[in-house]
Structure formats: structure tokens, C-alpha cells
Enzyme design. Sequence first.
Site, short mmCIF file in Angstrom:
data_model
loop_
_atom_site.label_atom_id
_atom_site.label_comp_id
_atom_site.label_asym_id
_atom_site.label_seq_id
_atom_site.Cartn_x
_atom_site.Cartn_y
_atom_site.Cartn_z
CB ALA A 185 20.37 6.01 8.27
CE1 TYR A 186 13.24 7.07 12.60
CE2 TYR A 186 11.73 6.55 10.80
CZ TYR A 186 11.96 6.81 12.14
OH TYR A 186 10.90 6.81 13.03
CB SER A 187 14.08 3.24 5.66
OG SER A 187 13.38 4.42 5.34
#
Length: 250
Positions: free
Chosen positions: A156-158
Amino acid sequence: MNTLDLKNRRAVITGGARGMGFAIAKRFLESGASVSLWDLNEKALKQAKSALDELGAVTYQCVDVSDFASVETATAAAVAELGGIDLLVNAAGIAGVNTPLADYPIETWNAVINVNLNGIFHTCKAVVPVMQKGDYGRIVNIASMAGKDGNPNASAYSVSKAGVIGLTKSLGKELATSNIRVNVVCPAVIKTEMLADVTEEQIGYMLAKIPMGRMGTVDEISSMVGWMCSEECSYSTGAVFDLSGGRATY
């Protein structure tokens, strides 16, 4: 510390109560700007304002960047308090969790995308028309090396940070013929409070990829962002600025 010329500039900094946002606010105030701190944590905002007051004009808005109505309200308040908005730094962000994609909680995925990516869409959508009225603006979005490389167990962060890079390139091209510049910083690991949400294993993975062998500091990012928000940053737009201790390879 080199002196930046941000005199009479009016800045909004999201995630301004702590970490990178706070350091950027400090550098802006020291360089002559007035600042509106935006954050979801009102207690932290009050503490940040108190710590920065002696440096210059500081206001704050308690705002949820994932909610466009909240951003619209904060934008109107900042314009009323500052008289306009010349600079926008999008530093608000959350890390999510470190886990394989198959196990990633859907509610956490949505939260990360809503804050890290949709939040920047919301602030730009609200603030760009204000900048267009004055035919001047500098927007700096904080992404991450994870958005370029894709960190394992951090889908999700990436994805959210890759989206920020794409959004910046798109908006930079849209506004290229105006006097508004839109650029993005991709840090590697920066020593901030956000690391409390990241496992030691994940931090070790990221540090192992940095040739300098250390984390970056908030002062190093505030120096780069300060220049990117100055008039001197005039021919870069839709550009990606790495702050990675040598990790970046493209």
C-alpha cells in the site's frame, strides 16, 4: 545553514506538526515565510505552533487530508489568515503495516491510499486555484524511494507513493506554462516518528540498500524542499528529486 529567500511567501505544510513537516516549517519561517501548519493531531499542532512562534507568523488548521470537505475548509481558513497561498508542501503520510500483500488488511490499504495519495489530490485540487489567481506557486510533494522501487511487504505504501510521483508529473505538465512549479521528493529512510510504525526488519532492509549506510535527517530534507519552494527553482517542474544517500539508480 544557507539563507533561502522566502520573504513574504505564504506556505501551507501538511503533516506540519511533527517530523519532516515540522522541520520544513521551521526552515520556511527562518527564511521569511509565514506558515499554516495542517495536521490531524490538534494537540501536536498546538505544541508545534508554540515551538515555532518565536520564528515568525504561524497558524494551524486541524484537517483530515483524506476528506476533501475538511481540506476545502482548511484552505479557506488559510487564505483568510495568510492572505493567500504561495507554497504547498504535502508531507502528511502514514506507513500502514508491513505484511505480505495476500495478508494486507483492506481497511489499512484504503487508509494508506486515502491519506498518502488522495490527500495530495485533495490539497492540490483546493490550493491550485488559489495559486492560479496570483499566478505564482511552488508545490512540493513528499513521496518515497518505495514509490520508485517497490518495497516488499509494503504494497500500500509503495503504491501510494508511486501514485504521488505520477500525480506530480501530470500536474507539473498541466501548469507548466504558468508560474506554478510542481515537483516531488523521493527520500530513502528519514529519521522521523513514522519509523515507530515500521518493523526493525523493514528498516534493516531499507538501510542495506543505502550506500551511505545511514538514515537521512529532517534538516537535510528541509534544505532540499526549501530550495524547491524558492523562486530559484524555476525550470524544474514535474521533476523527481532523490534524497536517498545513493540508493536511487534511476
